[in-house]
Design a protein around this motif. Structure first.
Motif, mmCIF file in Angstrom:
data_model
loop_
_atom_site.group_PDB
_atom_site.id
_atom_site.type_symbol
_atom_site.label_atom_id
_atom_site.label_comp_id
_atom_site.label_asym_id
_atom_site.label_seq_id
_atom_site.Cartn_x
_atom_site.Cartn_y
_atom_site.Cartn_z
ATOM 1 N N SER A 162 42.325 -40.842 -11.434
ATOM 2 C CA SER A 162 42.289 -40.775 -9.932
ATOM 3 C C SER A 162 42.621 -39.264 -9.404
ATOM 4 N N ASP A 163 43.543 -38.590 -10.284
ATOM 5 C CA ASP A 163 43.926 -37.299 -10.018
ATOM 6 C C ASP A 163 42.621 -36.171 -10.259
ATOM 7 N N GLY A 164 41.616 -36.476 -10.771
ATOM 8 C CA GLY A 164 40.394 -35.587 -11.141
ATOM 9 C C GLY A 164 40.639 -35.033 -12.530
ATOM 10 N N THR A 165 41.369 -35.441 -13.107
ATOM 11 C CA THR A 165 41.480 -35.118 -14.536
ATOM 12 C C THR A 165 40.692 -35.875 -15.516
ATOM 13 N N THR A 223 37.250 -31.060 -14.443
ATOM 14 C CA THR A 223 38.203 -31.663 -13.180
ATOM 15 C C THR A 223 37.313 -31.722 -12.136
ATOM 16 N N VAL A 224 37.739 -32.606 -11.430
ATOM 17 C CA VAL A 224 36.731 -32.951 -10.168
ATOM 18 C C VAL A 224 37.998 -33.229 -9.166
ATOM 19 N N SER A 225 37.586 -33.358 -8.072
ATOM 20 C CA SER A 225 38.717 -33.781 -6.737
ATOM 21 C C SER A 225 39.396 -35.001 -6.999
ATOM 22 N N PRO A 226 40.441 -35.072 -6.422
ATOM 23 C CA PRO A 226 40.999 -36.447 -6.540
ATOM 24 C C PRO A 226 40.201 -37.570 -5.795
#
Lengths: 196, 486
Positions: free
Chosen positions: B438-441, B468-471
């Motif tokens: 959920s934190d994007g990692t 990486t993406v947005s949360p």
């Protein structure tokens, strides 16, 4: 051959009788020419306008509805052509000079007082001032004054030519006279009467 | 009488020999016509009226109107026609205003109701003084004296005819109840006074109280009042009463469903704050809504406010609202408008913030949970906020449920060159599944296909871990990746 009326000549001209239309031209050319002269103050332009008036009238004979006299129809076309010529001029024409055809016509005319050189000179000066006064009028007042006071049209006929009510014609004549009297008085010419 | 000016103008000489010139001109015209030297088309402007009305003529319009004794002949000048039409329109409008003024001051015709000789009664004819102030019964204002603009002095009319207002109340229209709005108007103030009376004990400082709204009874009472008024009014009033009853029923039904949908979170809020000490409970009755919100207050509702003196608070009292719905006598449903301003004490904002949140302690059966499950989501948005049992992100209001396809594609493209570099040009296709948290990692990477179990697997995992993406809101989000060599 009995003298035909203007309407009869128009009917004949509509049927293709060019000579009948020529007869109409002979009848009304002097009046049209005088009108054009007073409006244009140029003999050559007045002759062109007069000839063009009749040619245009012949072309539009089928549009003549017969509700008025043919010469009033000629007058309307002549006034329109004269105004178009005035508008197409690049410079305004000065008035009151010796080359004014209106004064030339006066000098040619043989009048009873012409025998008296002093009277003739006085009249010429008056007419010269009168020409300047007429030229100071607006196109509307000048045209109406020429039609009524110079060419002798009635208010009804002038109304037919100019497409204005007779009351408007009467007011224009009244206003033109008033301005002319003021103008002439400013030039030192006393014109008695109010014209009524 | 003609002046010298006219004589000079009329005697203006013609140039040259006119007839000779006319003959020459006629010959030229005939030759031109016979030779066909005519213009290509007819110039319509030459046939139109020259010199239409100018500003000079408009200035003299009044004089020309008087001078013109006959109708204009053969005129087709559009400008003149428009002016005449506009003048006629103005005259017509002025006439219309005058007629309106006359109509406004025209008294209604006397009604023959058989009262006979009661001359001074409401149906007495208008006193002569009422119409003596104007020539046609019109009483003009002072400002209308200078110009007849149709202004009517109603005050002067009222003074001139003192019985006019009384007579107006006895017209047929007045008897049909068209002017009875003022009579029914005091009904609202009556309700307001009742509410104020109930509010009065609540404002004595001890506490506020439960708002016992009795909308159904009120609506019945109101209907009864309306009915009694309608009986006075006649058939038209019955229709109004029926319409009011139908509207009240519809409102009650709407309020019922609204309260039903809001009932479960309210109970959650009720259980959130426990009353440790019963303390001085003050129970009062009030209408929680202003007079304008009659539709909601028409439900029968008990609002119990429980004050917890041991609960830490910054100021004021901290009430707990208990909402109990009771069906009203008229079939109305309970309605609640928890407006703490009427409770006389401040409400803790935390309490309000916690009310719409998720289940307490991760319990099941919550409406939000059910909605979330129906939407296909995993854990709830409100998870962990109240109960703390979820694993969702802390800032749930601003994050997406899951990363968008564009974000995922961009993240893959950013690491794909490195991933492809792990494979040789002749190696077959490999597959990987990247699990985002959920934190994007990246939480984990699993490799299948050709590279699985080979030295390239570690290289691929290392490269894909850098995605990486947005949360996002969900706990994890798997992303399948196909790895084709260069």
């Amino acid at each position: 051959m009995a003298k035909l009326t203007d309407r009869e000549l128009v009917d004949l001209a509509r049927q293709g009788d060019v000579d009948a239309f020529g007869q109409l031209v002979r009848r009304h050319q002097p009046r049209i020419m005088r009108l054009a002269l007073h409006m244009l103050r140029s003999r050559s332009e007045a002759e062109d306008v007069a000839q063009e008036t009749f040619i245009r009238a012949y072309q539009a004979l089928t549009r003549f509805d017969g509700r008025s006299e043919p010469y009033t129809w000629f007058y309307r076309i002549a006034v329109n052509l004269s105004l178009n010529t005035i508008r197409s001029r690049k410079t305004a024409r000065t008035s009151g000079d010796s080359s004014d055809p209106r004064l030339e016509a006066f000098m040619v005319e043989s009048r009873p007082e012409a025998a008296n050189p002093g009277q003739t000179a006085s009249s010429r000066q008056e007419y010269q001032a009168l020409c300047a006064g007429i030229d100071s009028l607006s196109d509307t007042l000048r045209t109406t004054l020429i039609l009524v006071c110079v060419d002798g049209l009635s208010h009804e006929e002038a109304a037919q030519v100019l497409g204005a009510p007779e009351g408007t014609i009467a007011w224009r004549i009244h206003e033109a006279r008033r301005k002319l009297r003021e103008f002439m008085a400013g030039r030192g010419f006393k014109l008695d009467g109010d014209g009524s | 009488m003609t002046s010298k000016l006219d004589e000079m103008l009329a005697a203006w000489p013609l140039a040259k020999s006119p007839q000779l010139e006319a003959d020459e001109a006629a010959e030229r015209v005939v030759r031109a016509v016979q030779a066909g030297q005519l213009p290509a088309s007819i110039d319509e402007s030459l046939l139109a009226s020259p010199l239409p009305k100018t500003s000079e003529d408009q200035d003299s319009q009044h004089s020309t109107q008087s001078l013109s004794s006959r109708p204009r002949l053969g005129s087709a000048t559009p400008g003149i026609g428009v002016e005449t039409k506009m003048a006629k329109d103005r005259t017509r409008d002025r006439t219309s205003f005058q007629e309106l003024a006359k109509l406004a001051t025209t008294p209604p015709p006397p009604i023959s109701v058989g009262v006979g000789s009661e001359k001074s009664g409401p149906h007495a004819p208008i006193p002569p003084s009422a119409s003596s102030s104007g020539s046609a019964g019109v009483v003009r204002g002072e400002e209308a004296q200078s110009s007849d603009s149709g202004i009517v002095d109603l005050k002067a009319i009222a003074n001139a005819d003192p019985t006019g207002s009384h007579r107006a109340q006895t017209t047929p229209l007045a008897s049909q109840g068209l002017f009875d709005e003022d009579e029914s108007a005091p009904a609202k103030p009556a309700v307001s006074e009742k509410a104020a009376a109930k509010l009065a004990p609540a404002s004595d400082g001890k506490a506020v109280a439960s708002a016992v709204a009795q909308p159904a009874a009120a609506s019945v009472k109101k209907a009864a009042d309306t009915k009694s008024a309608a009986e006075k009014k006649g058939g038209g009033g019955i229709v109004i009463v029926l319409g009011a009853l139908v509207a009240a029923g519809a409102i009650a039904a709407g309020v019922f469903f609204f309260v039903k949908s809001q009932h479960r979170p309210s109970t959650v809020a009720q259980t959130t704050i426990q009353a440790v000490d019963q303390g001085p409970k003050v129970k009062g009755s009030t209408k929680a809504t202003p007079a304008g919100a009659v539709s909601v207050a028409q439900a029968d509702t008990d609002l119990d406010t429980v004050v917890d003196p041991n609960t830490p608070q910054t100021g004021g009292q901290r009430p707990t609202f208990k909402f109990h719905s009771k069906p009203g006598a008229g079939g109305g449903a309970a309605a609640v408008i928890p407006e703490p301003t009427t409770a006389g004490g401040g409400v803790d904002p935390k309490l309000i913030a916690n009310v719409p949140t998720g289940p307490v302690g991760g319990g099941s059966g919550d409406l939000a949970e059910a909605m979330k499950t129906a939407a296909g989501g995993g854990t709830g948005l409100g998870q962990g906020v109240v109960g703390g049992g979820g694993a969702g992100p802390t800032n749930q209001g601003n994050v997406a449920q899951r990363p968008s396809q564009g974000q995922v594609a961009g993240a893959i493209n950013s690491v794909m060159p490195t991933v492809r570099a792990c494979l040789g040009s002749d190696d077959p296709v490999s597959h990987a599944t990247v699990t985002l948290q959920s934190d994007g990692t990246v939480k984990s990477v699993s490799v299948t296909g050709f590279a699985a179990g080979k030295p390239q697997e570690g290289c691929i995992k290392g490269a894909l871990t850098k995605m990486t993406v947005s949360p996002f809101a969900e706990a994890t989000y798997p992303v399948p990746v196909t790895i084709r060599p260069n």
